[in-house]
Design an enzyme around this catalytic site. Structure first.
Site, PDB file in Angstrom:
ATOM      1  N   LYS A 112      -2.491  -1.990  -3.085  1.00  0.00           N
ATOM      2  CA  LYS A 112      -3.538  -1.139  -2.496  1.00  0.00           C
ATOM      3  C   LYS A 112      -3.139   0.316  -2.683  1.00  0.00           C
ATOM      4  CE  LYS A 112      -6.085  -0.138   1.738  1.00  0.00           C
ATOM      5  NZ  LYS A 112      -6.805  -0.709   2.867  1.00  0.00           N
ATOM      6  N   GLU A 133       0.820  -1.220   0.000  1.00  0.00           N
ATOM      7  CA  GLU A 133       0.000   0.000   0.000  1.00  0.00           C
ATOM      8  C   GLU A 133       0.850   1.265   0.000  1.00  0.00           C
ATOM      9  OE1 GLU A 133      -2.773   0.397   3.264  1.00  0.00           O
ATOM     10  OE2 GLU A 133      -3.584   2.273   2.497  1.00  0.00           O
TER      11      GLU A 133
HETATM   12  P1  13P Z   1      -9.546   4.152   4.104  1.00  0.00           P
HETATM   13  O1  13P Z   1     -10.330   3.399   3.057  1.00  0.00           O
HETATM   14  O2  13P Z   1     -10.389   4.703   5.204  1.00  0.00           O
HETATM   15  O3  13P Z   1      -8.566   5.112   3.506  1.00  0.00           O
HETATM   16  O4  13P Z   1      -8.671   3.057   4.873  1.00  0.00           O
HETATM   17  C1  13P Z   1      -8.043   2.087   4.154  1.00  0.00           C
HETATM   18  C2  13P Z   1      -6.792   1.706   4.820  1.00  0.00           C
HETATM   19  O5  13P Z   1      -6.601   0.564   5.179  1.00  0.00           O
HETATM   20  C3  13P Z   1      -5.742   2.709   4.985  1.00  0.00           C
HETATM   21  O6  13P Z   1      -4.550   2.079   5.314  1.00  0.00           O
END
Ligand code: 13P
Length: 339
Positions: free
Chosen positions: A218, A176
């Protein structure tokens, strides 16, 4: 014989399915609970996660749930550990393993995500607790003169080291790199920074021999910043995001699961839907939403046992709408179907 990681990754993003991010750290969940005037205690956090995970029908739309360290050790009201309970329902349990974004030295307003020291034994423990996948979030901020290449690189290196350890330890890594939507920048700036970030992240993954067919990405969507005066339409978001990703995300990556990152729940669903309506890409395009899946449920719940069933309805409704967006079959009139 354990399942191949690629199969685990593909099951999480099976058609119509995505991920529920319920891995808020204790300070973050406290912030969410403050918003509905609920005290954040171990018991209230467990009750809230129990409400989400035991919602009937979500297994049709949710292929994985990301848990926090405390949550992976908690159980449903009848005493089944959350990971075992989710797995029974065909939902992969996952775990946030990073230790948060910390100020990066000699880099004002930039952060590096920590948590690599001791990560291998922690991954082993999480696997024993039932985790099938993991998540590590890097944070890239757009501002005056930032992000720097240095910030992107140190975060990409850490993401790749984390991902390599996960694969060796038998967990699917969710990679991510989040470019924040805070600020006033345009969608074009977001495009450039997202492209640069993803390019360097995939370079680091390749340098460190991470098999990208065994990961999930992500990312943020390519969007106008929250305070940009000119907001891009869902069509523009979809076109720019796909154009960016086709350029830098290898076709072997099984799934791209977007974070919501501060979009409203309707925006997050609409934008995902617009992308899937466009089509023409090699990966599953799905969701890994925290706020955009949970906000209506939180609001309906407000910490009261009497509201649990209303909150479950709100959560299931949001999950169903995002399931429809996975197929490009969402429309605004579907919003009205909830109480
Ligand atoms: P949000 O969808 O609220 O941004 O959270 C996703 C997430 O896991 C952030 O690390």
């Amino acid at each position: 014989m354990t399942r191949k990681l690629e199969d685990v990754a593909r099951a999480i993003v099976a058609p119509g399915k995505g991920v529920l991010a319920a891995d808020e750290s204790s300070p973050t969940i406290k912030k969410r609970f403050d918003g509905i005037a609920v005290e954040s205690t171990e018991a209230s956090r467990r009750s809230y996660r129990d409400l989400l995970f035991t919602t009937e029908g979500i297994d049709e739309f949710v292929g994985g749930v990301i848990l926090f360290d405390e949550t992976i050790r908690q159980s449903t009201s009848d005493g089944t550990p959350f990971p075992a309970y989710l797995a029974q329902r065909g939902i992969a349990p996952g775990i946030k393993v990073d230790k948060g974004a910390k100020p990066l030295a000699f880099a004002p307003n930039e952060t590096v995500t920590e948590g690599l020291d001791g990560l291998r034994p922690r991954l082993k423990e999480y696997r024993e607790l039932g985790a099938a996948f993991a998540k590590w979030r890097a944070v890239i901020t757009i501002g005056d003169g930032i992000p720097t290449d240095n910030c992107i690189d140190v975060n990409a290196q850490a993401l790749a080291r984390y991902a390599a350890l996960c694969v060796e330890e038998g967990l699917v890594p969710i990679v991510e790199p989040e470019v924040l939507m805070n600020g006033t920048h345009t969608i074009e700036t977001c495009f450039d920074v997202t492209r640069r970030t993803l390019q360097r992240t995939f370079q680091a993954l390749a340098d460190q021999h991470v098999p990208v067919e065994q990961i999930l990405l992500k990312p943020n969507m390519v969007l106008s910043a929250l305070d940009c005066p000119e907001q891009a339409t869902p069509q523009q978001v979809a076109e720019q995001t796909i154009r960016c990703f086709l350029d830098v995300v290898p076709a072997e990556v099984p799934g791209v699961v977007f974070l919501s990152g501060g979009q409203s729940e309707q925006e997050a669903t609409r934008n995902l839907d617009a992308m899937n309506k466009l089509g023409g890409f090699p990966w599953e395009l799905s969701f890994s939403y925290g706020r955009a899946l949970q906000a209506p449920a939180l609001k309906a719940w407000r910490g009261k046992a009497d509201n649990v069933s209303k909150a479950k309805d709100a959560f299931l409704h949001r999950a169903r709408l995002n399931g429809a967006a996975r197929h490009g079959r969402y429309s605004a009139d579907m919003e009205a179907a909830v109480a």
